[in-house]
Design a protein around this motif. Sequence first.
Motif, PDB file in Angstrom:
ATOM      1  N   LYS A  74      58.929 108.223  61.549  1.00  0.00           N
ATOM      2  CA  LYS A  74      57.535 108.109  61.163  1.00  0.00           C
ATOM      3  C   LYS A  74      56.566 108.210  62.328  1.00  0.00           C
ATOM      4  CE  LYS A  74      58.568 105.286  57.075  1.00  0.00           C
ATOM      5  NZ  LYS A  74      58.294 104.003  56.365  1.00  0.00           N
ATOM      6  N   SER A  75      57.102 108.310  63.544  1.00  0.00           N
ATOM      7  CA  SER A  75      56.248 108.359  64.727  1.00  0.00           C
ATOM      8  C   SER A  75      55.998 109.792  65.159  1.00  0.00           C
ATOM      9  CB  SER A  75      56.902 107.583  65.872  1.00  0.00           C
ATOM     10  OG  SER A  75      56.217 107.807  67.089  1.00  0.00           O
ATOM     11  N   ASP A  80      48.720 111.313  60.567  1.00  0.00           N
ATOM     12  CA  ASP A  80      48.997 111.439  62.003  1.00  0.00           C
ATOM     13  C   ASP A  80      49.750 112.728  62.310  1.00  0.00           C
ATOM     14  OD1 ASP A  80      47.753 109.043  62.574  1.00  0.00           O
ATOM     15  OD2 ASP A  80      49.602 107.860  62.480  1.00  0.00           O
ATOM     16  N   ALA A  91      55.908 110.697  68.054  1.00  0.00           N
ATOM     17  CA  ALA A  91      56.765 110.932  69.228  1.00  0.00           C
ATOM     18  C   ALA A  91      58.010 111.723  68.851  1.00  0.00           C
ATOM     19  CB  ALA A  91      57.153 109.603  69.873  1.00  0.00           C
ATOM     20  N   ASN A 130      51.482 112.274  55.858  1.00  0.00           N
ATOM     21  CA  ASN A 130      51.177 111.394  56.979  1.00  0.00           C
ATOM     22  C   ASN A 130      50.028 112.017  57.783  1.00  0.00           C
ATOM     23  OD1 ASN A 130      51.080 110.024  59.479  1.00  0.00           O
ATOM     24  ND2 ASN A 130      53.267 109.546  59.389  1.00  0.00           N
TER      25      ASN A 130
END
Length: 571
Positions: free
Chosen positions: A39-40, A266, A42, A264
């Motif tokens: 979910k990041s 982001d 990164a 998402n």
Amino acid sequence: MISQLIENNDGANLCRHLVSAAKTIPNSLAVAVQQANGKSIAGLGYQEMDFQTLNAKSDELASALICHGLTPGMKAVLMVTPSIDFFSLTFALFKAGIIPILVDPGMGVKNLKQCFIEAKPDAFIGIPKAHIARRLFGWGKPTVKHLINVGGSALVRALTGATSLENLLETSRSRTTEPFKMQWLDKDAMAAILFTSGSTGTPKGVVYSHKMFEAQITALKDDYGIKPGERDLATFPLFSLFGPALGMASIVPDMDASKPITANPDFIFAAIEKYQCSNMFVNPALIERLGQAGEQKSHKLSSIKRVISAGAPATISSIKCFSKMLNDEVEVLNSYGATESLPLSKIGSKALFNTTDITDNGGGICVGKAIDGVDIAIIAIDEQPISSWDESLRLPADTIGEIVVKGPMVSRSYYQRDSATKTAKIKDGSEIRHRMGDLGYLDSDGLLWMCGRKAHRVDADATAANEPQRYYSIPCERIFNTHSDVKRSALVGVKVAGKVTPLVCIELKQSVACSLSNKLYSELRAIAEQHSQTQGIERFLIHPDFPVDIRHNAKIFREKLAVWAQKQIKE
């Protein structure tokens, strides 16, 4: 008719744009697909492909499909998630003259099966999940002869009973050394079948020609000003295909395109930032989700020069919220159209903001002026087919009726749906006009105002208290939506004492308690009496959560609400 490529390039094929880009800007980015690992942001990775490679890969796949036994004119279901393979395969099918059948997985199992029954596909190309569903639900079983699997583990591929894409390519390489020759079609020949979402009825297969695709590409160039070298954040698979055809890179975020509300933000912001996207295609659900996320994070989309919204009308409040992320001169361009004909008209957000008072007072939603080459007419509301066009059918300005359109991007027929074609199409010389099934009016300045679906109007019977009256969904609902406690409303017709009666279902904002219903109903009745469009509406019901389409999260299933409301009626 399909014919082999010849020296003077007679015929049509939208892939000519990809071939041209591969020659003129071979090393420029054509496609980038985001891949999330967790979910990041990164964990985000990207698969990339330039124009030269995309052209060569699609050539190789087209040759492999022909080698496998598919022939020009065959139909192939394509159920592959947005990926490098999706782009390569779609262009390969077009190049080979094989007709892709594109469906929305979100339409439901029952509708999907019906689509395949009608389309009679010869081939099924899909990811393992699609093949497992195909076997489980019998999709295309009577007609499919060629099964091709894309991706997945060796075990999963074996379970699908399909030939893997890798094996297809290996076999083709061992048999074929000749360069692939792209197929050219008559401009009006069937090039693809795109199924409508079914949000307002049973999905129908729209027959697309290369002429239609070319008209859409021209509109994006001329009316929307898209130029080669741009980068597009593509959230809708079909629109993403236009990127390479326009010399524009398609940047595909990691999201479920059939459920954009679950995306998402982001990830999307990261993709835009990495590739400095200049264009963005988003539907109303995504505009609202991204706008809220941007407001919370004070995020800016400084590289974006153009935002295109289509699929359903976005609310002005959500557009204003989203626009806070954009540079001052950048607008959200709201486009009107349908699978059968898109785009037809557009309006920029700055002009749209000036229409708020008219919309809130029952004047409909403004969807702008017709783009170049499109003629929009309004005709009387009627369920009967119209065999041929006559200018006497055209209603004067400011008169509500059914929207009828003509232009090079307008489809000529539905596939295997003669009755639907007869009802929706009007012959106009050598051209076709399409009845949108939407109601609206043209004002004296040529602006088109939407008043809802024809099927969603309510023709109320006369009662002792009221004369017979026709109510339109959008004008009525926007009036009631001005109440501070109302999230959204839906006009339906119910039978009371044997008479058709208008009723408005209400979905409250989360912070509002249902115990306020009596007070709310009184206030809504007072609002109704203040407007001619809503006078006579006296019945309201609170519904906890409206059923809506999963793609746009905006198209209300009023048919379901009508059934629910009828059960609540106590005469």
